[in-house]
Design an enzyme around this catalytic site. Structure first.
Site, PDB file in Angstrom:
ATOM      1  N   HIS A 125      84.422  72.814  37.018  1.00  0.00           N
ATOM      2  CA  HIS A 125      83.719  74.037  37.206  1.00  0.00           C
ATOM      3  C   HIS A 125      83.256  74.776  36.008  1.00  0.00           C
ATOM      4  O   HIS A 125      82.081  75.564  36.068  1.00  0.00           O
ATOM      5  CB  HIS A 125      84.562  75.064  38.061  1.00  0.00           C
ATOM      6  CG  HIS A 125      85.303  74.534  39.457  1.00  0.00           C
ATOM      7  ND1 HIS A 125      84.130  74.258  40.283  1.00  0.00           N
ATOM      8  CD2 HIS A 125      86.372  74.316  40.045  1.00  0.00           C
ATOM      9  CE1 HIS A 125      84.749  73.969  41.426  1.00  0.00           C
ATOM     10  NE2 HIS A 125      86.176  73.913  41.178  1.00  0.00           N
ATOM     11  N   HIS A 164      86.516  70.525  45.957  1.00  0.00           N
ATOM     12  CA  HIS A 164      85.505  71.424  45.303  1.00  0.00           C
ATOM     13  C   HIS A 164      84.479  70.547  44.614  1.00  0.00           C
ATOM     14  O   HIS A 164      84.665  69.890  43.922  1.00  0.00           O
ATOM     15  CB  HIS A 164      86.026  72.447  44.277  1.00  0.00           C
ATOM     16  CG  HIS A 164      87.350  73.367  45.042  1.00  0.00           C
ATOM     17  ND1 HIS A 164      88.568  72.830  44.756  1.00  0.00           N
ATOM     18  CD2 HIS A 164      87.296  74.299  45.836  1.00  0.00           C
ATOM     19  CE1 HIS A 164      89.306  73.594  45.230  1.00  0.00           C
ATOM     20  NE2 HIS A 164      88.549  74.568  46.098  1.00  0.00           N
ATOM     21  N   ASP A 249      93.062  67.855  45.706  1.00  0.00           N
ATOM     22  CA  ASP A 249      92.939  68.884  46.725  1.00  0.00           C
ATOM     23  C   ASP A 249      92.410  68.594  47.735  1.00  0.00           C
ATOM     24  O   ASP A 249      92.234  69.553  48.822  1.00  0.00           O
ATOM     25  CB  ASP A 249      92.449  70.344  45.933  1.00  0.00           C
ATOM     26  CG  ASP A 249      91.259  70.043  45.236  1.00  0.00           C
ATOM     27  OD1 ASP A 249      90.744  68.917  45.111  1.00  0.00           O
ATOM     28  OD2 ASP A 249      91.010  71.009  44.345  1.00  0.00           O
TER      29      ASP A 249
HETATM   30 ZN   LIG Z   1      89.352  71.703  43.281  1.00  0.00          ZN
END
Ligand SMILES: [Zn+2]
Length: 338
Positions: A125, A164, A249
């Site tokens: 990120h 993500h 995740d």
């Molecule tokens: Zn993640």
């Protein structure tokens, strides 16, 4: 028990990064990975990272960002609602980015070797000018940029199966035709980027391939995508280096994600990538990103690494992917000329 040697980048200093009480990205994640790897591999070689240098970081981050993170050394600094440092965090972040380079250099020198970076904080990120989403420096981007600096003719593929979207990695290489970024992620979900329409900048059309997945997607979608879209995309791009931005995740046990990939699904997903890489003679290095269930990390990381090494049992037939995913795969296959 796998006979392949597993090289693990690890260091006690990664445990000194404490993003705050109750934070899911906690130090216990790394020992869980280590326990699973020790149980699954007969030969585990522990390798200490070295800190990334400022010039390593400046290949992908702005001077302002590097300066802001380095200024947090020894202190608690809050970068955003879920990204903060403790006194040991900056050292851990420098070692995480440096560890990604150590593993990348090692697989370039010995393409058959199996390397996993058991590192934190995660990186995907982090953007050129911004820490966010638990990430301070973009470890996989630092490693890819390091490899490109050694050999400007190199082409690097980054596969990101974290639940993500890796907004930072995508943004950093947006206009870089030598880097192919492929992400599978839940959508709509944090951080909000990663639509199918995001395909790379004007100098690098087609260098980003996103697979946004509805909540509840799992093994069927991950396996169909890797077999019928990721592998052909890799064959078309012909990378000389493959980096896996490995979040866990998307596992069904994960407390943050809403996908349902099983441990066996991760093993099979990585087995597809490993089989492709071995056939093509392309080195692979894998870096930990997210993954917040200790149980999932302990089982899915070693299963994935066994998959990469070609030592994971084949899974039986899975259901076809849900229609939205099948449609996205068909679109990608059309764009690849298949
Ligand atoms: Zn993640």
């Amino acid at each position: 028990m796998s006979m392949a040697r597993l090289n693990l980048i690890e260091d006690k200093r990664f445990l000194l990064h404490d993003p705050g009480s109750g934070h899911p990205e906690r130090p216990e994640r790394l020992p869980a990975v280590r326990r699973g790897c020790m149980a699954a591999f007969a030969d585990v070689q522990s390798v200490q990272p070295v800190e990334a240098t400022e010039s390593d970081l400046l290949r992908v981050h702005t001077a302002g960002h590097v300066e802001r993170v380095l200024a947090a050394r020894g202190q608690r600094v809050v970068f955003d609602a879920d990204t903060a440092t403790s006194p040991g965090s900056v050292e851990a972040a420098l070692l995480a980015a440096g560890g990604a380079i150590v593993a990348t250099r090692a697989v370039i020198e010995a393409p058959d070797a199996l390397w996993f970076c058991n590192i934190r904080p995660p990186g995907h990120h982090a953007e050129a000018n911004r820490a966010m989403g638990f990430c301070l420096f973009n470890n996989v981007a630092v490693a890819a940029a390091w490899a490109l600096a050694q050999d400007p003719t190199l082409r690097v593929a980054i596969i990101d199966p974290d639940v993500h979207h890796g907004n930072g990695t995508q943004a950093i290489f947006w206009n870089e035709p030598r880097v192919l970024y492929i992400s599978l992620h839940q959508a709509p979900f944090y951080p909000g980027t990663g639509s199918a329409a995001e395909t790379g900048g004007p100098a690098a059309p087609g260098s980003v391939i996103n697979f946004p997945l509805p909540a509840g997607a799992g093994d069927a979608e991950y396996l169909a995508i890797v077999r019928d879209a990721v592998r052909p995309a890799l064959s078309a791009f012909r990378p000389g280096l493959l980096l896996i931005s490995a979040g866990f995740d998307a596992h069904r046990l994960d407390p943050l994600g809403g996908l349902r990939v099983t441990t066996e699904g991760f093993g099979a997903f990585f087995a597809e990538i490993g089989a492709w890489a071995r056939a093509a003679g392309v080195p692979v290095a894998t870096m930990l990103e997210g993954g917040y269930s200790l149980e999932a990390l302990e089982s899915a990381v070693p299963a994935s690494l066994q998959g990469l090494a070609g030592a994971f049992p084949a899974v039986g037939p899975v259901e076809p992917p849900v229609p939205a995913v099948a449609a996205r795969m068909a679109e990608v296959r059309r764009q690849l000329g298949l």
